[in-house]
Write an enzyme that holds these catalytic residues in place. Structure first.
Site, mmCIF file in Angstrom:
data_model
loop_
_atom_site.group_PDB
_atom_site.id
_atom_site.type_symbol
_atom_site.label_atom_id
_atom_site.label_comp_id
_atom_site.label_asym_id
_atom_site.label_seq_id
_atom_site.Cartn_x
_atom_site.Cartn_y
_atom_site.Cartn_z
ATOM 1 N N ASP A 219 -6.164 7.926 29.956
ATOM 2 C CA ASP A 219 -6.523 6.536 29.663
ATOM 3 C C ASP A 219 -6.466 6.264 28.163
ATOM 4 O O ASP A 219 -5.879 5.274 27.722
ATOM 5 C CB ASP A 219 -7.928 6.265 30.199
ATOM 6 C CG ASP A 219 -8.198 4.785 30.397
ATOM 7 O OD1 ASP A 219 -7.234 4.039 30.607
ATOM 8 O OD2 ASP A 219 -9.365 4.383 30.356
ATOM 9 N N ASP A 272 -10.840 2.008 37.145
ATOM 10 C CA ASP A 272 -12.126 2.071 36.453
ATOM 11 C C ASP A 272 -13.299 1.984 37.428
ATOM 12 O O ASP A 272 -14.445 2.216 37.041
ATOM 13 C CB ASP A 272 -12.237 0.929 35.440
ATOM 14 C CG ASP A 272 -11.195 1.043 34.348
ATOM 15 O OD1 ASP A 272 -10.847 2.168 33.987
ATOM 16 O OD2 ASP A 272 -10.713 -0.008 33.876
#
Length: 384
Positions: A219, A272
């Site tokens: 990420d 997420d």
């Protein structure tokens, strides 16, 4: 004001600007607070209820609802596969016509969204059917081989109520396909997230740490350094951009001004939600395995998720720049439960907790042996 947006797996980027190049009017503080608060709530709902449903799923006997267990090897490979997929998508967008890509993505989310939403609402809809409802059972079976070598490839059991749920979900699917409305998008996003948390199971805490740690690096690198998500999204028209990252939960920051036709979205990627969510669900099942009638680790990790996502939103708002959400979620979701385990002296129990794969032949054999042993004990008691 920048909006939080995410690629299908995780990190956050900025909301694409309108295709005609005109600037959006600045969002009001009330609109921003409403958007971020709504995103936070939409992230918490699938994690909470998905974790509860994962417990039932782990105990279920219906082969069509068996969870998919993620091993440490799967977890280690996942960031590499995700990186290759992201690069492939970027090249795909550079080579092929945007019109065809938009159509392909729309059909992809249309089909999977209907199936996910149908599976999500099925337990809820069952409560509304009267006891006299004629509910017929069906089974979709596709096998390979014959005799002792016969192996089930598809073995899905459903009933009339499930078909009705599929029909209702199809209405939402048609709405999404025709309008791309943000409410239809969010219904699919909630369904995707809840199904992911419910059906994707980590086999132990170490595997969860490997998965979250790997995606933490993924990420931060791809979103903060490589810049591929920004390039691939910002070069596309707004409708296609939202379709691409629709994975994403979205909520308009100008809802108070424009109502349901608002179009200045704050976004949060499904990764997420799902990636930390499956770790939180694992800790709930670990809590239950301790047989102490407490859900200490589940509530701790759930609170850690709220803290991490709140911190992401705060930093993004202060610095006016989108943030990779897993940068804050991973340390919180892993660190808080481990600190609690250290305080309670249960670190060994936490890391030794293991879940078997219900699809593994060895696990199935062990389960059968356990069932036979239990039946034998009951028979002995009756004879006595």
């Amino acid at each position: 004001m920048d909006s939080a947006a995410s690629e299908p797996h995780n990190g956050s980027t900025e909301t694409p600007s309108p295709a005609n190049g005109t600037a959006r009017p600045p969002s009001t503080p009330e609109g921003i607070a409403l958007a971020y608060g709504s995103l936070l709530l939409m992230a918490l709902l699938p994690i909470f209820f998905g974790a509860l449903r994962s417990v039932r799923c782990a105990r279920g006997k219906n082969s069509s609802e068996m969870p998919e267990t993620i091993t440490s090897r799967d977890a280690a490979r996942f960031p590499i596969i995700a990186s290759c997929t992201l690069l492939g998508l970027y090249l795909f967008f550079k080579i092929f016509s945007q019109e065809y890509i938009n159509l392909l993505l729309s059909m992809y989310f249309f089909v999977l969204g209907i199936l996910a939403l149908s599976h999500t609402i099925s337990p809820l809809m069952n409560k509304f059917f009267p006891a006299s409802f004629p509910n017929r059972q069906y089974q979709l079976l596709f096998t390979q081989g014959s005799g002792e070598n016969k192996e089930d490839i598809v073995n899905y059991e459903f009933d009339t109520k499930d078909l009705i749920c599929l029909g209702l979900s199809s209405i939402v699917g048609v709405w999404y396909l025709l309008r791309k409305h943000w409410i239809a998008n969010n219904l699919f996003g909630l369904a995707f997230s809840l199904n992911g948390v419910e059906l994707l199971h980590l086999n132990n805490v170490s595997t969860g740490c490997i998965l979250l740690g790997g995606l933490f690096i993924y990420d931060v690198f791809w979103v903060s350094q490589a810049g591929i998500p920004e390039m691939s999204i910002s070069s596309l028209p707004a409708p296609l951009s939202y379709s691409l990252i629709s994975g994403p939960m979205v909520f308009p920051q100008d809802l108070l001004e424009k109502g349901l036709e608002a179009d200045n979205f704050a976004m949060l990627g499904l990764g997420d939600i799902v990636i930390p969510g499956i770790f939180i669900a694992l800790l709930l099942r670990f809590d239950i395995s301790l047989k102490k009638n407490t859900h200490t680790y589940f509530y701790t990790s759930f609170a850690a998720y709220i803290f991490g996502l709140g911190l992401t939103i705060s930093i993004m708002h202060i610095f006016k720049h989108a943030q990779p959400a897993l940068l804050y979620l991973v340390p919180a979701c892993i660190g808080f439960p481990i600190l609690v385990a250290l305080a309670k002296g249960e670190v060994t129990e936490m890391f030794s907790y293991e879940e078997s794969n219900p699809k593994d032949p060895a696990a199935v054999t062990e389960s059968k042996e356990g069932t036979e042993a239990s039946a034998s004990k009951k028979l002995e008691k009756k004879e006595k």
